[in-house]
Design a protein around this motif. Structure first.
Motif, PDB file in Angstrom:
ATOM      1  N   PHE A 161      -5.833   5.858  -5.143  1.00 50.01           N
ATOM      2  CA  PHE A 161      -6.309   6.722  -6.019  1.00 50.01           C
ATOM      3  C   PHE A 161      -7.949   7.336  -5.845  1.00 50.01           C
ATOM      4  O   PHE A 161      -8.166   8.115  -6.440  1.00 50.01           O
ATOM      5  N   VAL A 164      -8.423  10.064  -4.165  1.00 45.76           N
ATOM      6  CA  VAL A 164      -8.125  11.619  -4.805  1.00 45.76           C
ATOM      7  C   VAL A 164      -9.218  12.025  -5.774  1.00 45.76           C
ATOM      8  O   VAL A 164      -9.332  13.183  -5.839  1.00 45.76           O
ATOM      9  N   CYS A 248      -2.431  16.401  -6.665  1.00 43.46           N
ATOM     10  CA  CYS A 248      -3.191  15.133  -6.504  1.00 43.46           C
ATOM     11  C   CYS A 248      -2.384  14.236  -6.922  1.00 43.46           C
ATOM     12  O   CYS A 248      -2.241  13.292  -6.444  1.00 43.46           O
ATOM     13  N   CYS A 252      -0.723  11.557  -4.938  1.00 42.94           N
ATOM     14  CA  CYS A 252      -0.930   9.587  -5.170  1.00 42.94           C
ATOM     15  C   CYS A 252       0.456   8.807  -5.332  1.00 42.94           C
ATOM     16  O   CYS A 252       0.482   7.905  -5.049  1.00 42.94           O
TER      17      CYS A 252
END
Length: 575
Positions: A161, A164, A248, A252
């Motif tokens: 993450f 991201v 996103c 993820c």
């Protein structure tokens, strides 16, 4: 700017402070629940904890969920109370500021624009404030807490993450930079729409008299359509926030399921931990989405905040600059000394220039002049509705700036060219002149203004409801009610700005006769188009293009003044 807004929280500060604290309580429970769930799966279901451990952890999760729900409900309640109280105080402060505006200040802001600022703009600001006190604590705490828990479970998997976050930051920055100017343009069109609605409703009788309904509908549709397009133009960029965040988030999730699933397959990661990790990643991404929503709401409300601050920061053109707070107006004498005035505050473009005259207390003065000769402008300088640019205006022997505005305006009653009545009964409107007026005083003022007879012709008499803006009475009746309202003030100076134009000459004569009998010590200024309305005045002021052409008795003007004689003769031709 922020300080000015925060000061409006006032007595609702405790709710504004409590809201973030209870929201933190809700978040802590939400963060702990996945941790307990992971333990229940790995030890209770897949391990040797058995049913008793599952029941124990399950019961704990239920309790934590109940506590979280309680904190969430309290956060919603406290946030709403703080937000609505903040909006109430801000709206009052804004309205109070507008009440302090001089005519020049009001001229700067259009009425529809002020209405939009008091309604739509404050609602936008209120929504942003409510979201801020609820989400500004919740989102960062959830982001930090969920990140710590995720790293605790698996450091390597947590790096997913982190890739991201930069993508989201760049996308949010682009959205913010494009959204603000679009929102500003949208609010401007709100002003335009309100302006069209106001003009139509105020002039609805004229619209119907000239059968202009279709044209007005078309104009409204064009304004509404322009606003719709501006809203769509603004929303197109703002709504990109959701899809970008969702994209996103799902990318993820897919990556975590892929890598986490492989780790479970090779035995380096447990299913319960993976489930808990996914929950924490969801919380991290959800907190990022909440933060982005906060930023978007701030951007949307920023335009509204700036418009509100613009009004609050407006420098009042006429300030209460009394040097002696207890200075009273001793009589109704008026003097203009070398007075020059310009609405644009431009000495090279004066509306009134080199105005000099003196009126003794108790005199009746007429003012005549062609359209645009600045008759109304001149009398508005007496109660300081506008301030002079050059020279000075004296009332009762003192410069008007030496009095407090309340003292001066209480002694100068003005019946404006445009008669305004308010919703309520006739009695309510009349008592604007004197709130504690007795019934006898009200009736006496109405008799002097030739209004008592037509008032008593109504079934409810003085308790007749006038409706919005006095729609239940004629133009002449409205003028007489406004004159009676001014008389109730028992002022030292009364100004009638073409205030008998809608009454017949006989009634006009009766009103002037009543003024001579009942207002012997009151200075009376009458602006009129009819010579008969000023023929028995002590003196008549003749204005021409913002300058005094003559100031003498009616008889002297008939002999020596071409403008006065021309008006008199043109009106007598049809007599």
């Amino acid at each position: 700017m922020i300080k000015k807004l925060v000061s409006n929280i006032g007595e609702y500060k405790k709710y504004a402070i409590l809201t973030p604290f209870v929201m933190i309580g809700e978040v802590l429970m939400e963060i702990l629940i996945p941790f307990v769930m992971a333990s229940m799966i790995d030890k209770g279901i897949l391990g040797d904890g058995g049913v008793s451990y599952i029941a124990k952890m399950g019961g704990l999760m239920v309790v934590m969920a109940m506590i979280s729900m309680m904190f969430g409900a309290l956060g919603a309640k406290f946030g709403s109370m703080a937000g609505m109280g903040f909006a109430k105080n801000l709206r009052k402060k804004l309205f109070d500021k507008v009440q302090d505006f001089s005519f020049a200040n009001v001229d700067k802001f259009s009425t529809p624009s002020l209405v939009t600022r008091l309604t739509t703009d404050i609602t936008n600001t209120q929504n942003a404030f409510m979201m801020l006190i609820r989400m500004a604590a919740r989102a960062p705490i959830m982001l930090i807490g969920a990140t710590v828990m995720a790293i605790t479970i698996n450091v390597k998997l947590s790096s997913v993450f982190l890739v991201v976050i930069p993508i989201l930051a760049i996308a949010l920055g682009l959205i913010i930079s494009k959204a603000h100017p679009r929102v500003v343009a949208m609010l401007g069109l709100y002003d335009k729409l309100n302006s069209d609605v106001q003009e139509n409703l105020v002039g609805i009788r004229v619209v119907k008299a000239f059968v202009r309904e279709k044209q007005e509908i078309k104009k409204f549709e064009e304004s509404a359509d322009a606003l719709r397009k501006a809203q769509l133009f603004a929303e197109k960029i703002i709504i990109l926030n959701g899809p970008v965040m969702q994209f996103c988030m799902y990318i993820c999730m897919v990556a975590i399921l892929w890598f986490g699933g492989n780790m479970v397959m090779d035995g380096s990661f447990e299913i319960g931990q993976l489930s808990s990790f996914i929950n924490y990643i969801s919380q991290i991404l959800m907190s990022l989405m909440m933060l982005s929503m906060i930023f978007i709401m701030i951007i949307v409300s920023r335009a509204s905040v700036l418009r509100i601050i613009e009004v609050l920061d407006e420098d009042i053109d006429i300030k209460d600059s009394a040097t002696e707070k207890n200075l009273q107006v001793k009589d109704g004498s008026i003097e203009f000394r070398q007075v020059g005035f310009s609405y644009a505050r431009d000495k090279e473009n004066l509306t009134l220039a080199d105005v000099n005259f003196k009126i003794q207390s108790g005199e009746t003065i007429g003012i005549i002049g062609g359209t645009g000769s600045s008759k109304t402008t001149l009398v508005q300088l007496i109660p300081r509705l506008y301030d002079v640019l050059e020279g000075e205006v004296l009332v009762g022997g003192e410069n008007v700036k030496q009095y407090s505005l309340e003292t001066l305006r209480n002694e100068v009653a003005m019946v404006l060219q445009k008669n305004v009545l308010f919703s309520g009964t006739i009695r309510d409107n009349l008592k604007w002149g004197k709130e504690d007026a007795t019934e006898e005083e009200v009736i006496e003022a109405c008799k002097a203004a030739q209004a008592h007879d037509f008032i008593m012709s109504f079934p409810d008499g003085y308790d007749t409801d006038l409706g919005q803006g006095g729609v239940n009475v004629s133009g002449g009746q409205k003028q007489r009610l406004c004159i009676a309202r001014a008389l109730l003030k028992q002022p030292k100076i009364i100004i009638l700005d073409d205030s008998t134009s809608a009454v017949d000459t006989a009634t006009d004569q009766k009103i002037r006769q009543a003024f001579r009998e009942k207002l012997k010590d009151t200075t009376t200024i009458i602006i009129a188009q009819r010579i008969s309305s000023v023929s028995d005045a002590d003196k008549v002021l003749v204005l021409d293009d913002g300058k005094i052409n003559a100031f003498a008795t009616p008889d002297e003007l008939m002999q020596n003044n071409d403008i006065y004689r021309e008006v008199y003769e043109s009106q007598q031709k049809g007599a």
